[in-house]
Design a protein around this motif. Sequence first.
Motif, PDB file in Angstrom:
ATOM      1  N   THR A  73      39.524  16.628  25.106  1.00 22.77           N
ATOM      2  CA  THR A  73      40.460  16.061  24.141  1.00 22.77           C
ATOM      3  C   THR A  73      41.894  16.391  24.522  1.00 22.77           C
ATOM      4  O   THR A  73      42.138  17.178  25.453  1.00 22.77           O
ATOM      5  CB  THR A  73      40.189  16.659  22.758  1.00 22.77           C
ATOM      6  N   PRO A  74      42.890  15.844  23.802  1.00 20.77           N
ATOM      7  CA  PRO A  74      44.257  16.341  23.955  1.00 20.77           C
ATOM      8  C   PRO A  74      44.325  17.851  23.718  1.00 20.77           C
ATOM      9  O   PRO A  74      43.514  18.415  22.969  1.00 20.77           O
ATOM     10  CB  PRO A  74      45.028  15.565  22.887  1.00 20.77           C
ATOM     11  N   ASN A  75      45.302  18.501  24.335  1.00 20.12           N
ATOM     12  CA  ASN A  75      45.378  19.966  24.339  1.00 20.12           C
ATOM     13  C   ASN A  75      45.363  20.591  22.956  1.00 20.12           C
ATOM     14  O   ASN A  75      44.767  21.652  22.748  1.00 20.12           O
ATOM     15  CB  ASN A  75      46.648  20.415  25.071  1.00 20.12           C
ATOM     16  N   SER A  76      46.034  19.969  21.996  1.00 18.97           N
ATOM     17  CA  SER A  76      46.136  20.553  20.663  1.00 18.97           C
ATOM     18  C   SER A  76      44.790  20.659  19.967  1.00 18.97           C
ATOM     19  O   SER A  76      44.625  21.431  19.013  1.00 18.97           O
ATOM     20  CB  SER A  76      47.098  19.735  19.791  1.00 18.97           C
ATOM     21  N   LEU A  77      43.810  19.894  20.429  1.00 16.98           N
ATOM     22  CA  LEU A  77      42.475  19.916  19.825  1.00 16.98           C
ATOM     23  C   LEU A  77      41.490  20.823  20.565  1.00 16.98           C
ATOM     24  O   LEU A  77      40.360  21.008  20.105  1.00 16.98           O
ATOM     25  CB  LEU A  77      41.903  18.496  19.769  1.00 16.98           C
ATOM     26  N   HIS A  78      41.894  21.375  21.699  1.00 19.71           N
ATOM     27  CA  HIS A  78      40.966  22.197  22.475  1.00 19.71           C
ATOM     28  C   HIS A  78      40.381  23.334  21.647  1.00 19.71           C
ATOM     29  O   HIS A  78      39.162  23.528  21.622  1.00 19.71           O
ATOM     30  CB  HIS A  78      41.668  22.776  23.710  1.00 19.71           C
ATOM     31  N   ALA A  79      41.233  24.090  20.984  1.00 15.65           N
ATOM     32  CA  ALA A  79      40.739  25.238  20.212  1.00 15.65           C
ATOM     33  C   ALA A  79      39.921  24.824  18.996  1.00 15.65           C
ATOM     34  O   ALA A  79      38.784  25.290  18.832  1.00 15.65           O
ATOM     35  CB  ALA A  79      41.892  26.147  19.809  1.00 15.65           C
ATOM     36  N   PRO A  80      40.434  23.953  18.120  1.00 15.22           N
ATOM     37  CA  PRO A  80      39.627  23.619  16.933  1.00 15.22           C
ATOM     38  C   PRO A  80      38.285  22.973  17.260  1.00 15.22           C
ATOM     39  O   PRO A  80      37.273  23.291  16.624  1.00 15.22           O
ATOM     40  CB  PRO A  80      40.531  22.667  16.135  1.00 15.22           C
ATOM     41  N   VAL A  81      38.260  22.092  18.257  1.00 16.46           N
ATOM     42  CA  VAL A  81      36.990  21.439  18.607  1.00 16.46           C
ATOM     43  C   VAL A  81      36.039  22.449  19.248  1.00 16.46           C
ATOM     44  O   VAL A  81      34.843  22.493  18.935  1.00 16.46           O
ATOM     45  CB  VAL A  81      37.226  20.234  19.545  1.00 16.46           C
ATOM     46  N   SER A  82      36.561  23.284  20.145  1.00 11.24           N
ATOM     47  CA  SER A  82      35.715  24.284  20.802  1.00 11.24           C
ATOM     48  C   SER A  82      35.139  25.268  19.802  1.00 11.24           C
ATOM     49  O   SER A  82      33.949  25.614  19.866  1.00 11.24           O
ATOM     50  CB  SER A  82      36.515  25.038  21.871  1.00 11.24           C
ATOM     51  N   ILE A  83      35.966  25.733  18.880  1.00 13.09           N
ATOM     52  CA  ILE A  83      35.491  26.687  17.875  1.00 13.09           C
ATOM     53  C   ILE A  83      34.421  26.061  16.991  1.00 13.09           C
ATOM     54  O   ILE A  83      33.382  26.677  16.700  1.00 13.09           O
ATOM     55  CB  ILE A  83      36.682  27.205  17.038  1.00 13.09           C
ATOM     56  N   ALA A  84      34.644  24.825  16.566  1.00 18.41           N
ATOM     57  CA  ALA A  84      33.639  24.122  15.762  1.00 18.41           C
ATOM     58  C   ALA A  84      32.328  23.975  16.532  1.00 18.41           C
ATOM     59  O   ALA A  84      31.236  24.152  15.971  1.00 18.41           O
ATOM     60  CB  ALA A  84      34.166  22.757  15.344  1.00 18.41           C
ATOM     61  N   GLU A 166      51.351   4.953  30.374  1.00 24.97           N
ATOM     62  CA  GLU A 166      52.657   5.448  29.928  1.00 24.97           C
ATOM     63  C   GLU A 166      52.649   5.882  28.468  1.00 24.97           C
ATOM     64  O   GLU A 166      53.550   6.600  28.024  1.00 24.97           O
ATOM     65  CB  GLU A 166      53.722   4.370  30.140  1.00 24.97           C
ATOM     66  N   HIS A 167      51.657   5.436  27.708  1.00 27.15           N
ATOM     67  CA  HIS A 167      51.575   5.781  26.285  1.00 27.15           C
ATOM     68  C   HIS A 167      50.631   6.966  26.041  1.00 27.15           C
ATOM     69  O   HIS A 167      50.188   7.199  24.918  1.00 27.15           O
ATOM     70  CB  HIS A 167      51.108   4.568  25.488  1.00 27.15           C
ATOM     71  N   SER A 168      50.360   7.711  27.086  1.00 29.80           N
ATOM     72  CA  SER A 168      49.393   8.800  27.006  1.00 29.80           C
ATOM     73  C   SER A 168      49.847   9.926  26.083  1.00 29.80           C
ATOM     74  O   SER A 168      51.042  10.206  25.946  1.00 29.80           O
ATOM     75  CB  SER A 168      49.163   9.378  28.406  1.00 29.80           C
ATOM     76  N   TRP A 169      48.872  10.601  25.494  1.00 30.53           N
ATOM     77  CA  TRP A 169      49.131  11.782  24.677  1.00 30.53           C
ATOM     78  C   TRP A 169      49.793  12.892  25.491  1.00 30.53           C
ATOM     79  O   TRP A 169      50.425  13.803  24.929  1.00 30.53           O
ATOM     80  CB  TRP A 169      47.839  12.313  24.052  1.00 30.53           C
ATOM     81  N   PHE A 170      49.676  12.847  26.811  1.00 29.03           N
ATOM     82  CA  PHE A 170      50.263  13.875  27.674  1.00 29.03           C
ATOM     83  C   PHE A 170      51.761  14.049  27.412  1.00 29.03           C
ATOM     84  O   PHE A 170      52.308  15.124  27.629  1.00 29.03           O
ATOM     85  CB  PHE A 170      50.061  13.515  29.149  1.00 29.03           C
ATOM     86  N   PHE A 171      52.435  12.981  26.981  1.00 30.94           N
ATOM     87  CA  PHE A 171      53.890  13.018  26.802  1.00 30.94           C
ATOM     88  C   PHE A 171      54.313  13.374  25.382  1.00 30.94           C
ATOM     89  O   PHE A 171      55.512  13.448  25.101  1.00 30.94           O
ATOM     90  CB  PHE A 171      54.492  11.662  27.185  1.00 30.94           C
TER      91      PHE A 171
END
Length: 341
Positions: A73-84, A166-171
Motif C-alpha cells: 500500500t502507500p507508505n502511510s498505510l504500512h503500519a496500520p495494515v500490517s498491525i491489523a 504522474e498522479h501517483s500517491w508517491f508525490f
Amino acid sequence: MVRIKVGIIGCGSIAKHRHIPEYAMNENVEIVAFCDIIAARAHAFADQYNAKAYVDYNELLENEEIDAVSVCTPNSLHAPVSIAALKAGKHVLCEKPMATSSEEAEAMIAAAEENGKKLMIGHNQRFVPSHAKARSIIESGELGKIYSFRTAFGHSGPENWSADGEHSWFFDKEQAFIGAMGDLGVHKTDLLRYLIGEEFVEAAAFVETSAKQNSTVDDNAVCILKSESGIIGTLAASWSYNGGEDNSTVFYAEKGIMRLEDDPDYSLIIDYKNGNSERHSLGTIQSNEEGQQTDTHVVEHFINSIVEDKTPPVCGNEGKKSLEVILAALESSAGKQIVRI
C-alpha cells in the motif's frame, strides 16, 4: 509440501512486478486473495490467479484460510495494515519504508511478537549477489579497515514506475509521508548497515523538493552518515537522475577501493593499493527499467522464514533501524544540524 496461502494488499506496480510473480514462482505458495481500493485491479489479478478479490483489506483479513499477506500500500498505510494483519493471525511482508515513525515501527514489531507471527520488511539490496559477496569480503578483513563510502540510488522518478503515473500517491505527503528518501534512500541505509555490520550514530543531510512539479515530498537528498567505529560517507537519493539509474556503492579502505554496481560489465571491482585488482561479474541488480525485473529473493526469504519457523533476515527490528537513519536525516535537514541516531 507446505502450502502457504497468501493475500496481496495493494495491487500497484510493486505488487505486479515483484511480489506477485515471486509468489507465483514459489512452490510453497498459493495466492488466494487480492485487495485494492481500485476494484478492477484486484479483480484482474484475482481472475488471473483464480483467487478472491476485495476492496477492503479488513474483509480480506477476515478470510481464515489466508496464512500470510504482502502489504503493498502507500507508505502511510504500512503500519496500520500490517498491525491489523498481524492481529488477525497473518504473517506479514511489508514494503519499505516500514512505517512513518519509530513509534509506528515499534507497534508493528510488538504486534508480531504478541501474535507469534513473522514480520519482514521488503529490503532487497541485501540479496543482490555483489552485495552478499561484498559483505563476506569486508567481514574477512581482506580490505582492511573501512574508512569511508559513497552510495547512491537514483532514477527519473516514480511516475515512470507507479501504476498511477504522474498522479501517483508517491508525490502526496499525506499518503507517502516521505519521497525519494523513503523510496530509495532507506534501501541504501539498510544495505550499508548490512555491509559494514555496524549501526549509524550520526546523520547530517540536505533534503530538497526541486525536480517534481506538484509534489509535496522530497525528490533529492544528500546525507552524510557516521557509524559507531567512525566510518563516514555520503548517501544520495534522487528522483532526478534523468539519464539513467544509479544504484552504486563504493568503499574506500585501508588496502584498496571496492566498487559495487558501478560498472556495466562487472558488478564488483576491487582495486588494491598494491596494484592488484579483481573483477567479478555476478549478475544484474534489480532495476525499475524495462527488462530488468529479476528475482529479488525477498519473497523466497519471507516464505522460508514461515516454513522453517525462523526469524526473517530483514525482520521488524532491522527495518526499524534502517528507517531511523532516514528519519534522522530528515530531522537534520529541517533543523540544519547534525542529529544523533
